[in-house]
Design an enzyme around this catalytic site. Structure first.
Site, PDB file in Angstrom:
ATOM      1  N   SER A   1       0.829  -1.214   0.000  1.00 34.33           N
ATOM      2  CA  SER A   1       0.000   0.000   0.000  1.00 34.33           C
ATOM      3  C   SER A   1       0.861   1.261   0.000  1.00 34.33           C
ATOM      4  O   SER A   1       0.461   2.287  -0.567  1.00 34.33           O
ATOM      5  CB  SER A   1      -0.985   0.002   1.173  1.00 34.33           C
ATOM      6  OG  SER A   1      -0.334   0.219   2.402  1.00 34.33           O
ATOM      7  N   ASN A   2       2.039   1.216   0.595  1.00 34.43           N
ATOM      8  CA  ASN A   2       2.918   2.395   0.537  1.00 34.43           C
ATOM      9  C   ASN A   2       3.486   2.592  -0.872  1.00 34.43           C
ATOM     10  O   ASN A   2       3.632   3.728  -1.325  1.00 34.43           O
ATOM     11  CB  ASN A   2       4.032   2.299   1.585  1.00 34.43           C
ATOM     12  CG  ASN A   2       3.562   2.760   2.959  1.00 34.43           C
ATOM     13  OD1 ASN A   2       3.323   3.945   3.172  1.00 34.43           O
ATOM     14  ND2 ASN A   2       3.391   1.823   3.884  1.00 34.43           N
TER      15      ASN A   2
ATOM     16  N   MET B   1      10.784  -6.428   4.850  1.00 40.19           N
ATOM     17  CA  MET B   1      10.837  -7.073   6.163  1.00 40.19           C
ATOM     18  C   MET B   1      12.143  -7.791   6.483  1.00 40.19           C
ATOM     19  O   MET B   1      12.198  -8.595   7.408  1.00 40.19           O
ATOM     20  CB  MET B   1       9.662  -8.044   6.310  1.00 40.19           C
ATOM     21  CG  MET B   1       8.290  -7.377   6.234  1.00 40.19           C
ATOM     22  SD  MET B   1       8.080  -5.953   7.343  1.00 40.19           S
ATOM     23  CE  MET B   1       8.025  -6.807   8.908  1.00 40.19           C
ATOM     24  N   ARG B   2      13.206  -7.516   5.725  1.00 40.39           N
ATOM     25  CA  ARG B   2      14.488  -8.165   6.023  1.00 40.39           C
ATOM     26  C   ARG B   2      15.544  -7.151   6.413  1.00 40.39           C
ATOM     27  O   ARG B   2      15.757  -6.153   5.717  1.00 40.39           O
ATOM     28  CB  ARG B   2      15.001  -8.925   4.796  1.00 40.39           C
ATOM     29  CG  ARG B   2      14.577 -10.370   4.752  1.00 40.39           C
ATOM     30  CD  ARG B   2      15.063 -10.997   3.476  1.00 40.39           C
ATOM     31  NE  ARG B   2      16.502 -11.259   3.507  1.00 40.39           N
ATOM     32  CZ  ARG B   2      17.042 -12.387   3.945  1.00 40.39           C
ATOM     33  NH1 ARG B   2      16.271 -13.351   4.395  1.00 40.39           N
ATOM     34  NH2 ARG B   2      18.343 -12.566   3.923  1.00 40.39           N
ATOM     35  N   ILE B   3      16.228  -7.429   7.501  1.00 36.42           N
ATOM     36  CA  ILE B   3      17.331  -6.578   7.925  1.00 36.42           C
ATOM     37  C   ILE B   3      18.412  -6.597   6.844  1.00 36.42           C
ATOM     38  O   ILE B   3      18.720  -7.656   6.289  1.00 36.42           O
ATOM     39  CB  ILE B   3      17.886  -7.059   9.280  1.00 36.42           C
ATOM     40  CG1 ILE B   3      16.808  -6.863  10.363  1.00 36.42           C
ATOM     41  CG2 ILE B   3      19.166  -6.322   9.632  1.00 36.42           C
ATOM     42  CD1 ILE B   3      17.160  -7.502  11.692  1.00 36.42           C
TER      43      ILE B   3
ATOM     44  N   HIS C   1       8.770   3.417   9.021  1.00 36.01           N
ATOM     45  CA  HIS C   1       8.650   2.535  10.177  1.00 36.01           C
ATOM     46  C   HIS C   1       7.382   2.901  10.934  1.00 36.01           C
ATOM     47  O   HIS C   1       7.129   4.075  11.193  1.00 36.01           O
ATOM     48  CB  HIS C   1       9.880   2.685  11.075  1.00 36.01           C
ATOM     49  CG  HIS C   1       9.818   1.797  12.270  1.00 36.01           C
ATOM     50  ND1 HIS C   1      10.073   0.449  12.198  1.00 36.01           N
ATOM     51  CD2 HIS C   1       9.486   2.058  13.560  1.00 36.01           C
ATOM     52  CE1 HIS C   1       9.905  -0.084  13.405  1.00 36.01           C
ATOM     53  NE2 HIS C   1       9.555   0.872  14.243  1.00 36.01           N
TER      54      HIS C   1
ATOM     55  N   LEU D   1      19.741  -0.561  13.069  1.00 34.14           N
ATOM     56  CA  LEU D   1      18.335  -0.806  12.726  1.00 34.14           C
ATOM     57  C   LEU D   1      17.388   0.243  13.304  1.00 34.14           C
ATOM     58  O   LEU D   1      17.361   0.471  14.515  1.00 34.14           O
ATOM     59  CB  LEU D   1      17.953  -2.197  13.263  1.00 34.14           C
ATOM     60  CG  LEU D   1      16.574  -2.710  12.843  1.00 34.14           C
ATOM     61  CD1 LEU D   1      16.541  -3.002  11.366  1.00 34.14           C
ATOM     62  CD2 LEU D   1      16.215  -3.951  13.642  1.00 34.14           C
TER      63      LEU D   1
ATOM     64  N   GLN E   1      -1.634   7.717   7.823  1.00 30.46           N
ATOM     65  CA  GLN E   1      -0.599   8.756   7.918  1.00 30.46           C
ATOM     66  C   GLN E   1       0.650   8.359   7.136  1.00 30.46           C
ATOM     67  O   GLN E   1       1.325   9.211   6.559  1.00 30.46           O
ATOM     68  CB  GLN E   1      -0.260   9.043   9.389  1.00 30.46           C
ATOM     69  CG  GLN E   1      -1.446   9.530  10.206  1.00 30.46           C
ATOM     70  CD  GLN E   1      -2.107  10.759   9.603  1.00 30.46           C
ATOM     71  OE1 GLN E   1      -1.432  11.684   9.199  1.00 30.46           O
ATOM     72  NE2 GLN E   1      -3.440  10.751   9.538  1.00 30.46           N
ATOM     73  N   GLU E   2       0.974   7.057   7.122  1.00 30.37           N
ATOM     74  CA  GLU E   2       2.112   6.601   6.306  1.00 30.37           C
ATOM     75  C   GLU E   2       1.919   7.044   4.855  1.00 30.37           C
ATOM     76  O   GLU E   2       2.855   7.498   4.196  1.00 30.37           O
ATOM     77  CB  GLU E   2       2.245   5.072   6.374  1.00 30.37           C
ATOM     78  CG  GLU E   2       2.600   4.543   7.752  1.00 30.37           C
ATOM     79  CD  GLU E   2       2.854   3.033   7.753  1.00 30.37           C
ATOM     80  OE1 GLU E   2       3.341   2.498   6.742  1.00 30.37           O
ATOM     81  OE2 GLU E   2       2.562   2.394   8.785  1.00 30.37           O
TER      82      GLU E   2
HETATM   83  N1  NHR Z   1      18.301  -2.706   7.623  1.00 25.89           N
HETATM   84  C1  NHR Z   1      19.164  -1.901   8.263  1.00 25.89           C
HETATM   85  N2  NHR Z   1      20.447  -2.245   8.213  1.00 25.89           N
HETATM   86  N3  NHR Z   1      18.780  -0.819   8.964  1.00 25.89           N
HETATM   87  C2  NHR Z   1      17.482  -0.503   9.034  1.00 25.89           C
HETATM   88  O1  NHR Z   1      17.121   0.575   9.720  1.00 25.89           O
HETATM   89  C3  NHR Z   1      16.512  -1.320   8.382  1.00 25.89           C
HETATM   90  C4  NHR Z   1      16.976  -2.427   7.678  1.00 25.89           C
HETATM   91  C5  NHR Z   1      16.085  -3.290   7.043  1.00 25.89           C
HETATM   92  C6  NHR Z   1      14.725  -3.065   7.133  1.00 25.89           C
HETATM   93  C7  NHR Z   1      12.786  -1.851   8.034  1.00 25.89           C
HETATM   94  C8  NHR Z   1      12.458  -2.246   9.482  1.00 25.89           C
HETATM   95  C9  NHR Z   1      11.218  -1.584  10.031  1.00 25.89           C
HETATM   96  O2  NHR Z   1      10.839  -0.502   9.586  1.00 25.89           O
HETATM   97  C10 NHR Z   1      14.250  -1.979   7.858  1.00 25.89           C
HETATM   98  C11 NHR Z   1      15.127  -1.087   8.471  1.00 25.89           C
HETATM   99  C12 NHR Z   1      12.663  -6.010   9.378  1.00 25.89           C
HETATM  100  C13 NHR Z   1      13.078  -6.315  10.658  1.00 25.89           C
HETATM  101  C14 NHR Z   1      13.337  -7.749  11.068  1.00 25.89           C
HETATM  102  O3  NHR Z   1      13.608  -8.030  12.225  1.00 25.89           O
HETATM  103  C15 NHR Z   1      13.283  -5.284  11.550  1.00 25.89           C
HETATM  104  C16 NHR Z   1      13.088  -3.970  11.154  1.00 25.89           C
HETATM  105  C17 NHR Z   1      12.665  -3.674   9.855  1.00 25.89           C
HETATM  106  C18 NHR Z   1      12.441  -4.701   8.970  1.00 25.89           C
HETATM  107  N4  NHR Z   1      13.277  -8.720  10.125  1.00 25.89           N
HETATM  108  C19 NHR Z   1      13.565 -10.138  10.333  1.00 25.89           C
HETATM  109  C20 NHR Z   1      14.990 -10.468   9.848  1.00 25.89           C
HETATM  110  O4  NHR Z   1      15.605 -11.373  10.456  1.00 25.89           O
HETATM  111  C21 NHR Z   1      12.631 -11.023   9.555  1.00 25.89           C
HETATM  112  C22 NHR Z   1      11.193 -10.843   9.925  1.00 25.89           C
HETATM  113  C23 NHR Z   1      10.236 -11.448   8.908  1.00 25.89           C
HETATM  114  O5  NHR Z   1      10.674 -11.943   7.858  1.00 25.89           O
HETATM  115  O6  NHR Z   1       9.030 -11.403   9.183  1.00 25.89           O
HETATM  116  O7  NHR Z   1      15.440  -9.881   8.840  1.00 25.89           O
HETATM  117  O8  NHR Z   1      10.623  -2.119  10.983  1.00 25.89           O
HETATM  118  C1  GAR Z   2       3.606  -0.604   6.855  1.00 26.82           C
HETATM  119  O1  GAR Z   2       2.823  -0.337   7.986  1.00 26.82           O
HETATM  120  C2  GAR Z   2       5.058  -0.303   7.137  1.00 26.82           C
HETATM  121  O2  GAR Z   2       5.237   0.810   7.984  1.00 26.82           O
HETATM  122  C3  GAR Z   2       5.463  -1.560   7.857  1.00 26.82           C
HETATM  123  O3  GAR Z   2       4.812  -2.613   7.192  1.00 26.82           O
HETATM  124  C4  GAR Z   2       3.629  -2.103   6.562  1.00 26.82           C
HETATM  125  C5  GAR Z   2       3.719  -2.369   5.091  1.00 26.82           C
HETATM  126  O4  GAR Z   2       2.507  -2.084   4.470  1.00 26.82           O
HETATM  127  N1  GAR Z   2       6.877  -1.765   7.810  1.00 26.82           N
HETATM  128  C6  GAR Z   2       7.514  -2.538   8.673  1.00 26.82           C
HETATM  129  O5  GAR Z   2       6.956  -3.028   9.622  1.00 26.82           O
HETATM  130  C7  GAR Z   2       8.967  -2.757   8.363  1.00 26.82           C
HETATM  131  N2  GAR Z   2       9.472  -3.702   9.261  1.00 26.82           N
HETATM  132  P1  GAR Z   2       2.401  -1.997   2.897  1.00 26.82           P
HETATM  133  O6  GAR Z   2       3.050  -3.246   2.326  1.00 26.82           O
HETATM  134  O7  GAR Z   2       0.927  -1.981   2.625  1.00 26.82           O
HETATM  135  O8  GAR Z   2       3.089  -0.735   2.439  1.00 26.82           O
END
Ligand code: NHR
Ligand code: GAR
Length: 210
Positions: free
Chosen positions: A14-15, A87-89, A106, A141, A170-171
């Site tokens: 959606s974003n 969703m991956r670091i 976020h 992160l 709001q996003e």
């Molecule tokens: N990577 C870095 N290095 N720094 C950031 O600030 C990042 C990033 C990658 C993604 C988005 C983030 C969020 O907005 C983001 C920011 C995934 C996880 C996580 O734990 C945490 C934060 C965010 C995205 N992911 C797991 C992992 O092991 C997997 C979880 C899953 O697959 O459901 O990668 O929140």
């Molecule tokens: C959004 O709420 C975004 O902020 C969040 O996932 C949703 C994605 O929605 N991001 C995270 O949690 C990153 N870890 P979307 O696929 O509809 O844009």
């Protein structure tokens, strides 16, 4: 020449849609998902955006996946890479290649609630104001320089889903705004803080609806 944007996502998208439909001076040159079945990837395909699936399950480790991801991104020569529900670091090596042109949204008012399950945790803490943050991505992160934030009220009868929906609206306002500012060259990153060039606009948004 318009700003070339690559979008990374893992889910609904959606974003991506909010950014694609905001009439921004950008060209979305690729949408890449680490999950082949992501709804956001299907939407991109249906709307004629180059859509690439890179299945993270097929790689031995994070470094191998991120190396391939970086290679795929660079093929499209982006000015900006946007994480939209990705969703991956990302590994430090990846960040090193793209730092300064990598944005994330976020779903919390950072630095509160970095990581996952932000809405559940906000409710568990009893906060009365919650929201979302667009920030530059760094190796630490969810701690990179903040571009814009929006706040929403938390209601007594909220569930994680009702709160998430209020935040998501709001996003969809602040992410296109942040991308527009980046594309216009207006974001000035100084000592870990982001200021907006040539403007008195506020980088915080309060809800006009809830
Ligand atoms: N990577 C870095 N290095 N720094 C950031 O600030 C990042 C990033 C990658 C993604 C988005 C983030 C969020 O907005 C983001 C920011 C995934 C996880 C996580 O734990 C945490 C934060 C965010 C995205 N992911 C797991 C992992 O092991 C997997 C979880 C899953 O697959 O459901 O990668 O929140
Ligand atoms: C959004 O709420 C975004 O902020 C969040 O996932 C949703 C994605 O929605 N991001 C995270 O949690 C990153 N870890 P979307 O696929 O509809 O844009």
């Amino acid at each position: 020449m318009s700003c070339r944007v690559v979008v990374l996502l893992s889910g609904r998208g959606s974003n991506l849609r909010a950014i694609a439909e905001a009439g921004l001076p950008v060209e979305i040159v690729a949408v890449i998902s680490n999950r082949p079945l992501a709804a956001g990837l299907a939407w991109a395909r249906e709307h004629g955006l180059p859509a690439v699936a890179l299945d993270s399950a097929e790689f031995a480790d994070r470094e191998a996946f991120d190396a391939k991801l970086a290679e795929e991104i660079e093929r499209h020569q982006p000015d900006l890479v946007v994480l939209a529900g990705y969703m991956r670091i990302l590994s430090p090596a990846f960040i090193g290649r793209f730092e300064g042109r990598l944005l994330n949204i976020h779903p919390s008012l950072l630095p509160a609630f970095p990581g996952l399950k932000t809405h559940e945790r906000a409710l568990a803490e009893g906060v009365k104001i919650h929201g979302c943050t667009v920030h530059f991505v760094t190796a630490r992160l969810d701690h990179g320089p903040i571009v814009i934030q929006a706040a929403v009220p938390v209601r007594a009868d909220d569930t994680p889903d009702t709160l998430a929906a209020r935040v998501l609206r709001q996003e969809h306002r602040i992410y296109p705004q942040a991308v527009r500012w980046f594309a216009e060259g207006r974001l000035v990153n100084k000592c870990g803080q982001v200021n907006l060039k040539d403007d008195s606009a506020s980088q915080s948004v309060f809800p006009t609806e809830n």
